[in-house]
Design a protein around this motif. Structure first.
Motif, short mmCIF file in Angstrom:
data_model
loop_
_atom_site.label_atom_id
_atom_site.label_comp_id
_atom_site.label_asym_id
_atom_site.label_seq_id
_atom_site.Cartn_x
_atom_site.Cartn_y
_atom_site.Cartn_z
N TYR A 27 -32.55 0.31 -24.90
CA TYR A 27 -32.25 -0.63 -25.99
C TYR A 27 -31.45 0.10 -27.05
CZ TYR A 27 -33.64 -3.92 -29.77
OH TYR A 27 -33.66 -4.83 -30.79
N LEU A 28 -30.51 -0.59 -27.67
CA LEU A 28 -29.72 -0.02 -28.75
C LEU A 28 -29.44 -1.12 -29.77
CD1 LEU A 28 -28.04 2.40 -29.86
CD2 LEU A 28 -26.10 1.45 -28.60
N THR A 29 -29.72 -0.82 -31.05
CA THR A 29 -29.48 -1.81 -32.09
C THR A 29 -29.24 -1.12 -33.43
OG1 THR A 29 -30.33 -3.86 -33.08
CG2 THR A 29 -31.91 -2.09 -32.75
N ALA A 30 -28.62 -1.85 -34.33
CA ALA A 30 -28.44 -1.38 -35.70
C ALA A 30 -29.73 -1.66 -36.48
CB ALA A 30 -27.26 -2.08 -36.35
N VAL A 31 -30.05 -0.75 -37.37
CA VAL A 31 -31.26 -0.86 -38.18
C VAL A 31 -30.92 -1.58 -39.49
CG1 VAL A 31 -33.01 0.50 -39.43
CG2 VAL A 31 -32.26 1.20 -37.15
N GLY A 32 -31.82 -2.44 -39.91
CA GLY A 32 -31.65 -3.15 -41.17
C GLY A 32 -32.30 -2.40 -42.32
N MET A 33 -32.89 -3.16 -43.24
CA MET A 33 -33.50 -2.58 -44.44
C MET A 33 -34.92 -3.13 -44.55
SD MET A 33 -32.17 -2.79 -48.41
CE MET A 33 -30.48 -2.60 -47.92
N GLY A 34 -35.91 -2.27 -44.41
CA GLY A 34 -37.28 -2.74 -44.49
C GLY A 34 -38.28 -1.63 -44.21
N GLU A 35 -39.50 -2.06 -44.00
CA GLU A 35 -40.59 -1.11 -43.73
C GLU A 35 -40.58 -0.72 -42.26
OE1 GLU A 35 -45.44 -1.11 -43.50
OE2 GLU A 35 -44.50 -2.26 -45.10
N ALA A 36 -40.82 0.55 -42.00
CA ALA A 36 -41.04 1.05 -40.64
C ALA A 36 -42.48 1.54 -40.57
CB ALA A 36 -40.08 2.19 -40.31
N ARG A 37 -43.09 1.36 -39.40
CA ARG A 37 -44.44 1.86 -39.18
C ARG A 37 -44.47 2.62 -37.86
NH1 ARG A 37 -45.43 -3.34 -41.00
NH2 ARG A 37 -45.99 -4.13 -38.94
N VAL A 38 -45.04 3.81 -37.92
CA VAL A 38 -45.19 4.63 -36.73
C VAL A 38 -46.69 4.76 -36.47
CG1 VAL A 38 -44.84 6.91 -35.70
CG2 VAL A 38 -43.08 5.93 -37.22
N THR A 39 -47.12 4.30 -35.29
CA THR A 39 -48.51 4.48 -34.87
C THR A 39 -48.55 5.75 -34.03
OG1 THR A 39 -48.85 2.08 -34.84
CG2 THR A 39 -50.47 3.45 -33.69
N LEU A 40 -49.28 6.72 -34.55
CA LEU A 40 -49.37 8.02 -33.89
C LEU A 40 -50.41 7.97 -32.77
CD1 LEU A 40 -49.48 10.12 -37.17
CD2 LEU A 40 -47.48 9.68 -35.72
N GLU A 41 -50.39 8.99 -31.91
CA GLU A 41 -51.43 9.10 -30.90
C GLU A 41 -52.77 9.14 -31.62
OE1 GLU A 41 -49.90 11.36 -27.03
OE2 GLU A 41 -49.89 12.63 -28.80
N GLY A 42 -53.72 8.38 -31.16
CA GLY A 42 -55.02 8.32 -31.82
C GLY A 42 -55.14 7.14 -32.76
N GLY A 43 -54.02 6.45 -33.05
CA GLY A 43 -54.08 5.22 -33.81
C GLY A 43 -53.74 5.28 -35.28
N ALA A 44 -53.57 6.46 -35.86
CA ALA A 44 -53.20 6.54 -37.28
C ALA A 44 -51.81 5.94 -37.47
CB ALA A 44 -53.22 7.99 -37.76
N VAL A 45 -51.63 5.20 -38.56
CA VAL A 45 -50.36 4.54 -38.85
C VAL A 45 -49.74 5.14 -40.10
CG1 VAL A 45 -49.23 2.35 -39.40
CG2 VAL A 45 -51.14 2.39 -37.78
N ARG A 46 -48.46 5.51 -39.99
CA ARG A 46 -47.69 5.99 -41.15
C ARG A 46 -46.62 4.97 -41.47
NH1 ARG A 46 -45.71 11.98 -41.07
NH2 ARG A 46 -45.61 11.54 -43.30
N ARG A 47 -46.46 4.68 -42.76
CA ARG A 47 -45.47 3.71 -43.22
C ARG A 47 -44.31 4.44 -43.89
NH1 ARG A 47 -48.13 0.72 -47.46
NH2 ARG A 47 -46.52 -0.85 -47.26
#
Length: 135
Positions: free
Chosen positions: A41-61
């Motif tokens: 998949y390839l796309t341009a990124v807009g403007m907003g919140e990103a969330r990364v769910t790490l191994e183990g379930g912790a979420v970073r915003r």
């Protein structure tokens, strides 16, 4: 949940390089969630919140503004113009940026280009404030 290698880079350097279970971010056509085994998949990124769910379930915003998102062969790379983790955002600075952008927009003598730039500045400040606010 399965994980995948995620790399997040900006012009200023690397923001993240590790394993993740999920990446959520805004693209120019809407929000997308990337999980393990996502198709290429390839796309341009807009403007907003990103969330990364790490191994183990912790979420970073993070505030994520502009760039490209690529998924290839199970590897995910987010190349963002701006990527700021929530804990790195100064809420007072974001509020000041919002107020400044609002003042600029209230001026009646702005050129169309200056109005567009002030509106983008306002949106960036609002995204940063939203991400900096704990949930």
């Amino acid at each position: 949940m399965s994980s995948f290698p995620l790399q997040i880079v900006t012009p200023g350097g690397q923001a993240f390089d590790g394993m993740a279970e999920k990446l959520f971010c805004r693209t120019i056509v809407g929000d997308v969630a990337i999980l393990a085994r996502h198709c290429d998949y390839l796309t341009a990124v807009g403007m907003g919140e990103a969330r990364v769910t790490l191994e183990g379930g912790a979420v970073r915003r993070a505030a994520c503004i502009g760039g490209m998102l690529a998924v290839a062969g199970g590897h995910v790379r987010l190349m963002a113009n701006t990527f700021e983790w929530a804990e790195d955002i100064d809420p007072e600075r974001a509020r000041a940026s919002e107020a400044d952008a609002r003042r600029q927009l209230e001026q009646g003598d702005l050129s169309p280009r200056d109005r567009e730039l002030a509106a983008a500045k306002l949106k960036r400040a609002q995204v940063r404030q939203s991400v900096a606010t704990p949930r």
